[in-house]
Design a protein around this motif. Sequence first.
Motif, PDB file in Angstrom:
ATOM      1  N   TYR A  39       0.841  -1.190   0.000  1.00  8.08           N
ATOM      2  CA  TYR A  39       0.000   0.000   0.000  1.00  8.08           C
ATOM      3  C   TYR A  39       0.879   1.242   0.000  1.00  8.08           C
ATOM      4  O   TYR A  39       1.982   1.240   0.551  1.00  8.08           O
ATOM      5  CB  TYR A  39      -0.969  -0.009   1.190  1.00  8.08           C
ATOM      6  CG  TYR A  39      -0.294  -0.018   2.541  1.00  8.08           C
ATOM      7  CD1 TYR A  39      -0.171   1.152   3.273  1.00  8.08           C
ATOM      8  CD2 TYR A  39       0.240  -1.183   3.080  1.00  8.08           C
ATOM      9  CE1 TYR A  39       0.454   1.167   4.507  1.00  8.08           C
ATOM     10  CE2 TYR A  39       0.867  -1.187   4.305  1.00  8.08           C
ATOM     11  CZ  TYR A  39       0.964  -0.009   5.022  1.00  8.08           C
ATOM     12  OH  TYR A  39       1.596  -0.003   6.246  1.00  8.08           O
ATOM     13  N   PRO A  40       0.423   2.321  -0.646  1.00  7.11           N
ATOM     14  CA  PRO A  40       1.281   3.498  -0.850  1.00  7.11           C
ATOM     15  C   PRO A  40       1.672   4.283   0.397  1.00  7.11           C
ATOM     16  O   PRO A  40       2.822   4.691   0.534  1.00  7.11           O
ATOM     17  CB  PRO A  40       0.468   4.386  -1.793  1.00  7.11           C
ATOM     18  CG  PRO A  40      -0.513   3.474  -2.441  1.00  7.11           C
ATOM     19  CD  PRO A  40      -0.801   2.397  -1.433  1.00  7.11           C
ATOM     20  N   ALA A  41       0.735   4.533   1.330  1.00  5.46           N
ATOM     21  CA  ALA A  41       1.067   5.409   2.453  1.00  5.46           C
ATOM     22  C   ALA A  41       0.129   5.191   3.628  1.00  5.46           C
ATOM     23  O   ALA A  41      -1.093   5.289   3.487  1.00  5.46           O
ATOM     24  CB  ALA A  41       0.997   6.869   2.016  1.00  5.46           C
ATOM     25  N   LYS A  49      -8.637   2.421   4.877  1.00  7.48           N
ATOM     26  CA  LYS A  49      -9.778   1.559   4.556  1.00  7.48           C
ATOM     27  C   LYS A  49      -9.302   0.133   4.289  1.00  7.48           C
ATOM     28  O   LYS A  49      -9.844  -0.842   4.822  1.00  7.48           O
ATOM     29  CB  LYS A  49     -10.530   2.123   3.351  1.00  7.48           C
ATOM     30  CG  LYS A  49     -11.588   1.222   2.761  1.00  7.48           C
ATOM     31  CD  LYS A  49     -12.777   1.067   3.684  1.00  7.48           C
ATOM     32  CE  LYS A  49     -13.874   0.272   3.008  1.00  7.48           C
ATOM     33  NZ  LYS A  49     -14.493  -0.669   3.938  1.00  7.48           N
ATOM     34  N   GLN A  50      -8.271  -0.010   3.469  1.00  5.76           N
ATOM     35  CA  GLN A  50      -7.760  -1.334   3.120  1.00  5.76           C
ATOM     36  C   GLN A  50      -7.198  -2.043   4.355  1.00  5.76           C
ATOM     37  O   GLN A  50      -7.473  -3.221   4.580  1.00  5.76           O
ATOM     38  CB  GLN A  50      -6.693  -1.208   2.033  1.00  5.76           C
ATOM     39  CG  GLN A  50      -6.222  -2.549   1.506  1.00  5.76           C
ATOM     40  CD  GLN A  50      -5.199  -2.405   0.396  1.00  5.76           C
ATOM     41  OE1 GLN A  50      -4.501  -1.398   0.308  1.00  5.76           O
ATOM     42  NE2 GLN A  50      -5.105  -3.414  -0.437  1.00  5.76           N
ATOM     43  N   ALA A  51      -6.413  -1.353   5.164  1.00  2.00           N
ATOM     44  CA  ALA A  51      -5.830  -1.952   6.363  1.00  2.00           C
ATOM     45  C   ALA A  51      -6.919  -2.403   7.331  1.00  2.00           C
ATOM     46  O   ALA A  51      -6.835  -3.499   7.911  1.00  2.00           O
ATOM     47  CB  ALA A  51      -4.895  -0.964   7.050  1.00  2.00           C
ATOM     48  N   ALA A  85      -3.209   3.540  15.963  1.00  2.00           N
ATOM     49  CA  ALA A  85      -4.432   4.306  15.722  1.00  2.00           C
ATOM     50  C   ALA A  85      -5.566   3.443  15.187  1.00  2.00           C
ATOM     51  O   ALA A  85      -6.733   3.669  15.514  1.00  2.00           O
ATOM     52  CB  ALA A  85      -4.149   5.456  14.754  1.00  2.00           C
ATOM     53  N   GLU A  86      -5.231   2.434  14.374  1.00  2.00           N
ATOM     54  CA  GLU A  86      -6.258   1.608  13.732  1.00  2.00           C
ATOM     55  C   GLU A  86      -6.376   0.207  14.347  1.00  2.00           C
ATOM     56  O   GLU A  86      -7.092  -0.638  13.816  1.00  2.00           O
ATOM     57  CB  GLU A  86      -5.980   1.499  12.229  1.00  2.00           C
ATOM     58  CG  GLU A  86      -5.924   2.826  11.511  1.00  2.00           C
ATOM     59  CD  GLU A  86      -7.185   3.671  11.656  1.00  2.00           C
ATOM     60  OE1 GLU A  86      -8.293   3.098  11.837  1.00  2.00           O
ATOM     61  OE2 GLU A  86      -7.066   4.913  11.609  1.00  2.00           O
ATOM     62  N   VAL A 140      -4.827  -2.969  -7.583  1.00  2.21           N
ATOM     63  CA  VAL A 140      -6.097  -3.238  -6.911  1.00  2.21           C
ATOM     64  C   VAL A 140      -6.651  -1.946  -6.316  1.00  2.21           C
ATOM     65  O   VAL A 140      -5.915  -0.987  -6.092  1.00  2.21           O
ATOM     66  CB  VAL A 140      -5.954  -4.332  -5.827  1.00  2.21           C
ATOM     67  CG1 VAL A 140      -5.433  -5.624  -6.428  1.00  2.21           C
ATOM     68  CG2 VAL A 140      -5.074  -3.868  -4.682  1.00  2.21           C
ATOM     69  N   ARG A 141      -7.925  -1.932  -6.064  1.00  2.00           N
ATOM     70  CA  ARG A 141      -8.565  -0.786  -5.418  1.00  2.00           C
ATOM     71  C   ARG A 141      -8.544  -0.984  -3.906  1.00  2.00           C
ATOM     72  O   ARG A 141      -8.636  -2.106  -3.423  1.00  2.00           O
ATOM     73  CB  ARG A 141     -10.003  -0.645  -5.883  1.00  2.00           C
ATOM     74  CG  ARG A 141     -10.135  -0.324  -7.353  1.00  2.00           C
ATOM     75  CD  ARG A 141     -11.591  -0.055  -7.699  1.00  2.00           C
ATOM     76  NE  ARG A 141     -11.762   0.223  -9.098  1.00  2.00           N
ATOM     77  CZ  ARG A 141     -11.577   1.418  -9.653  1.00  2.00           C
ATOM     78  NH1 ARG A 141     -11.209   2.428  -8.908  1.00  2.00           N
ATOM     79  NH2 ARG A 141     -11.757   1.594 -10.938  1.00  2.00           N
ATOM     80  N   ALA A 142      -8.445   0.108  -3.177  1.00  3.02           N
ATOM     81  CA  ALA A 142      -8.436   0.017  -1.714  1.00  3.02           C
ATOM     82  C   ALA A 142      -9.778  -0.503  -1.206  1.00  3.02           C
ATOM     83  O   ALA A 142      -9.834  -1.408  -0.376  1.00  3.02           O
ATOM     84  CB  ALA A 142      -8.138   1.380  -1.103  1.00  3.02           C
TER      85      ALA A 142
END
Length: 161
Positions: A39-41, A49-51, A85-86, A140-142
């Motif tokens: 993932y980019p950042a 969202k993806q994570a 945080a997540e 892929v999309r997030a």
Amino acid sequence: MADRLMTGAEAPGFTLKDSTGKDVSLASRRGRSTIIYFYPAAATPGCTKQACDFRDSLASFQSAGYEVLGISPDPVDKLASFAEAESLSFPLLSDNDHAVAEAYGVWGEKKNYGRTYQGLIRSTIVVDPEGKVAVAQYNVRATGHVAKLRRDLKLDRQPAA
């Protein structure tokens, strides 16, 4: 950009620092199936969202025998903040020099708002217990990607426990 990996290819080995500063290697996962998502950042809307989707599906991935690793070019301290945080309980790995991303064919030209630049292409590679690529999904999309991956791995067809 390096060539993209194909199903059946040997997955490139790596050792990277996780969000706690501990070394994590692909070799240490030998004998287990591993989902590696690039993932980019950290802490951006799509990557969050993806994570969180991976976090929310982690138990079903693990019960089916899969481990999850997230890799981004972020430094360890940013990954630590993001994981906290997540409430992310799977390893987030820092590929600061993007050498692993290049080896996996996920570092390349991107276009965003009319600007062209080199960056990480959101992708997921599933490595089988023998270290071979079982699934390679690029661009892929997030949003919706984890649900699609679950379908592709036939996890949604298993009876609920």
